[in-house]
Design an enzyme around this catalytic site. Structure first.
Site, mmCIF file in Angstrom:
data_model
loop_
_atom_site.group_PDB
_atom_site.id
_atom_site.type_symbol
_atom_site.label_atom_id
_atom_site.label_comp_id
_atom_site.label_asym_id
_atom_site.label_seq_id
_atom_site.Cartn_x
_atom_site.Cartn_y
_atom_site.Cartn_z
ATOM 1 N N HIS A 60 13.479 -75.848 -3.677
ATOM 2 C CA HIS A 60 13.366 -76.929 -2.679
ATOM 3 C C HIS A 60 14.587 -77.839 -2.696
ATOM 4 C CE1 HIS A 60 11.187 -79.066 -6.037
ATOM 5 N NE2 HIS A 60 10.675 -77.865 -6.190
ATOM 6 N N ASP A 305 15.502 -79.981 -6.801
ATOM 7 C CA ASP A 305 14.885 -80.980 -5.913
ATOM 8 C C ASP A 305 15.963 -81.902 -5.338
ATOM 9 O OD1 ASP A 305 12.472 -81.927 -4.688
ATOM 10 O OD2 ASP A 305 12.701 -83.751 -5.835
#
Lengths: 425, 315
Positions: A60, A305
């Site tokens: 992500h 992230d």
């Protein structure tokens, strides 16, 4: 037939239990041979002293394209990914507009092709416009290339919606990515609730805000048979719940970020807004539990992230700044410094968390050095010491708490499909 | 005495040593003594410009700082800004830098967000004194409470001080805890469990949920204001219930030590934290606190200016 030899490196392929000084041959963009021999090739890259790893996979990453171009763009973000050793990244759908329909997913792929740096797998929204109320076009998103579904930082609060999403995504053979967080317990929270939130006078987010949702999502995964992937888990009980659920055969996986491993809530004493992340940096006992979860295999993956923000957005009052760290260019070095130098993991174990494991979660054919597959590689100098300097970042986001810190190990070259797309001078 | 002082900023009592706190209290006592002898005005800060940079409404603290600066002969300027919103626009750092560029030597900063004065010190060359930041600290309020207690009792060490009410949202509570502990007092925080912050005992304080149980052992009771504006959701069932359990009434005064001191940082909600007869009664030193605030702030600004001059003259 263009050929390339990567010579004399320590070839680590966790998927195939390979860790040896070998030569790797690339032919027409694919891995042709891994050998002790020295075949003649058009091009030779000397990799003595380097680790030759499958290109890293990040589950992500916020590319902010479209709608957040002051923070990042597909070109800057994917170039930054290459500089961090990543050859495949999954792009978060919390753009403006949100990736909640097929055209938006296809735009992500198109932008990545235009940029020509690393591979990008779009993540689609779970709910329309991340509102948590009705399902996004999950089937059409999948048809448009979405590798999974997530509402990014906005955990789906309705158990009913989450249940339907898991059932529907199971039919599509895609995972649901969730940052587990109960919105009522975390509302207005800025950091981990504990001693330091009390001293600093910053509203706390208790560990229970995460653990409640971890429990719920595991229960829903069990109920539906769907695959829930928990992003950025940060607490001891989350790790324990995960371990228990895995023992029962429930389809749940999880990742952690480098910063949640490298730092605790104690580091917030200087009110550095670059330390404002979601979930918040936790106290040492939680960090220790995350380390143990990585060591014993409970936690499947590490994700940067990456959440880049323009500097003006992070130079406001602590409660006004958005959550996130621009982390993709430092991710590998941070975890190598903390986990490998720290003696917790060896290189093959660490790279497993950054290559084949995330690839499996995303259901993509990547993260290995299987013969015949596209040559996506990262060349890492494990002995390098370097000082983080955001002026050298490719990312537009300079919001890092590691500025000025010395880290161990550095990505020196990144190869995508046999092509050298990044090489550090 | 002044050699124990070298700080250009006063951001919180957490940062200060017992010696530094005592230095401020002693300086404040000196200013108060001089005022008693008719020497209220000084020219110690002549030519110095002090800006009240308030991002959050305040009447008492701002007036007190203003008066303190003027009593020292400084020029003062007020800048009241709306706390920054999520909309794009000038950041608080830009605002402060602009004011600094007008030739300000010290900033008195109040902000609704914890940590903002600290962040400003990284961007400004001026001295910064924290006039209250979010739920973090309010050091001059802590100092004036210490001053008032010391003045009344002659000492801080060995006293038992109760902080009653909303500890969770109170910057006054945090400054009091640091200051009182450093000077050797025993501190009890008392309030409903929902308003006692996490791991507060690690600060070396005792926790009580019942005011009635601690009345007999406390020398000083500091009644913190219930901050309706900082509360989200329900921290206690009703104002009525709060006043029943934690309100200071003459009945409770009667059960307390005969010489108990009642402090309140104000603005007080009469009938909630304390009844009017207590607020205006013989145990109350609420107005002394306000008076002392002026001298504590004079001392703070004066010491900061000394440190600034030292920093400018030393290589």
């Amino acid at each position: 037939m263009a050929t390339m030899l990567i010579q004399g490196g320590r070839v680590i392929d966790p998927a195939n239990q390979l860790d040896q000084l070998l030569n790797l041959v690339i032919e027409n963009g694919a891995i042709a041979e891994i050998t002790t021999g020295n075949p003649r090739t058009d091009e030779v890259i000397m990799a003595q002293g380097m680790i030759v790893s499958p290109g890293l996979v990040d589950l992500h990453v916020a590319l902010r394209d479209p709608g957040g171009e002051e923070d990042e763009g597909t070109a800057s973000g994917t170039k930054a990914a290459l500089a961090g050793g990543f050859t495949t990244i999954a792009a978060l759908p919390d753009t403006n507009p949100v990736v909640d329909n097929r055209a938006s997913a296809e735009f992500v792929i198109l932008q990545a092709e235009r940029a020509g740096y690393c591979r990008v797998v779009p993540l689609g929204a779970i709910t329309r416009n991340h509102q948590g109320e009705e399902l996004a076009d999950l089937g059409q998103l999948a048809a448009g290339g979405a590798g999974g579904f997530t509402d990014a930082n906005r955990a789906v609060q309705s158990a009913e919606i989450m249940r339907r999403a898991l059932e529907y995504a199971r039919m599509l053979n895609r995972p649901i990515f969730a940052v587990p967080q109960d919105a009522t317990l975390s509302a207005g929270g800025l950091m981990h609730e504990g001693y330091f939130s009390t001293v600093l006078g910053l509203r706390g987010i208790p560990a229970a805000a995460e653990e409640i949702m971890v429990g719920r999502d595991i229960a829903l995964a069990e109920l539906t048979g769907g695959h829930v992937h928990l992003m950025n888990i940060s607490t001891r009980n989350s790790v324990e719940e995960l371990k228990r659920a895995k023992g029962m055969g429930i389809r749940v996986t999880a990742d952690v970020t480098p910063h949640h491993l490298a730092m605790t809530d104690a580091s917030l004493v200087n009110y550095d807004t670059n330390l404002k992340v979601l979930p918040p940096l936790r106290s040492q006992e939680h960090v220790d539990a995350l380390m143990e979860g990585l060591r014993d295999g409970t936690i499947d993956s590490i994700s940067s992230d990456h959440r880049p923000f323009a500097s003006e957005k992070k130079s406001r009052e602590f409660d006004q700044v958005p959550f996130g760290v621009s982390s993709i260019e430092t991710a590998l070095a941070v975890v190598a410094t903390v986990l490998v130098d720290g003696g917790l993991l060896d290189w093959p174990d660490l790279l497993r968390l950054l290559t084949v494991n995330p690839a499996k979660i995303l259901g993509i054919d990547a993260g290995t050095l299987d013969i015949g597959r596209p040559a996506d590689l990262a060349l890492i100098d494990p002995a390098a010491h370097w000082i983080v300097d955001t002026r050298q970042f490719y990312s537009r986001g300079h919001n890092t708490p590691f500025q000025g810190k010395t880290l161990r190990s550095r990505v020196m070259m990144t190869i995508v499909g046999g092509e050298v797309r990044f090489s550090r001078q | 005495m002044k050699s124990t002082w070298s700080r250009r900023h006063v951001l919180g009592l957490e940062d200060l040593s017992a010696a530094e706190i005592t230095t401020i209290l002693d300086e404040a006592a000196r200013f108060k003594e001089m005022a008693r002898h008719g020497e209220a005005r000084h020219s110690l800060l002549k030519g110095v410009t002090i800006c009240n940079l308030f991002f959050e409404p305040s009447t008492r603290t701002k007036t007190s700082f203003n008066l303190a600066a003027r009593r020292l002969g400084a020029d003062t300027v007020d800048f009241t800004a709306a706390a920054s919103s999520l909309s794009k626009g000038e950041t608080f750092i830009d605002t402060a830098r602009n004011i600094e560029a007008m030739g300000v030597d010290h900033m008195v900063v109040r902000h609704s967000t914890s940590g903002t004065p600290f962040l400003l010190t990284k961007h400004l060359g001026t001295g910064v004194v924290n006039a209250g930041d979010g739920t973090h600290e309010h050091p001059t309020q802590g100092l004036l409470d210490l001053f008032t207690i010391r003045e009344q009792r002659g000492r801080i060490e060995g006293l038992t001080v109760a902080l009653v009410g909303d500890i969770l949202h109170s910057r006054v509570a945090r400054s009091n805890i640091w200051g009182l502990k450093k000077l050797g007092a025993k501190v009890i925080v008392c309030g409903p469990a929902t308003l006692i912050p996490a791991e507060i005992r690690k600060l070396g304080v005792e926790v009580s949920y019942r005011l009635d149980e601690i009345l007999e052992q406390t020398d000083v009771i500091n009644l913190l204001r219930i901050q309706f504006e900082r509360q989200r959701g329900a921290f206690f069932p009703s104002i009525y219930e709060y006043a029943q359990f934690y309100g200071m009434t003459s009945e409770r005064i009667a059960r307390a030590k005969s010489d108990v001191l009642i402090l309140a940082p104000g603005p007080i909600n009469r009938g909630v934290e304390l009844t009017p007869d207590v607020a205006d009664g013989p145990h109350s030193v609420i107005l002394d606190q306000v008076t002392n605030g002026l001298f504590v702030r004079m001392a703070t600004l004066y010491l900061m200016q000394l440190a600034r001059e030292q920093a400018l003259t030393s290589p």
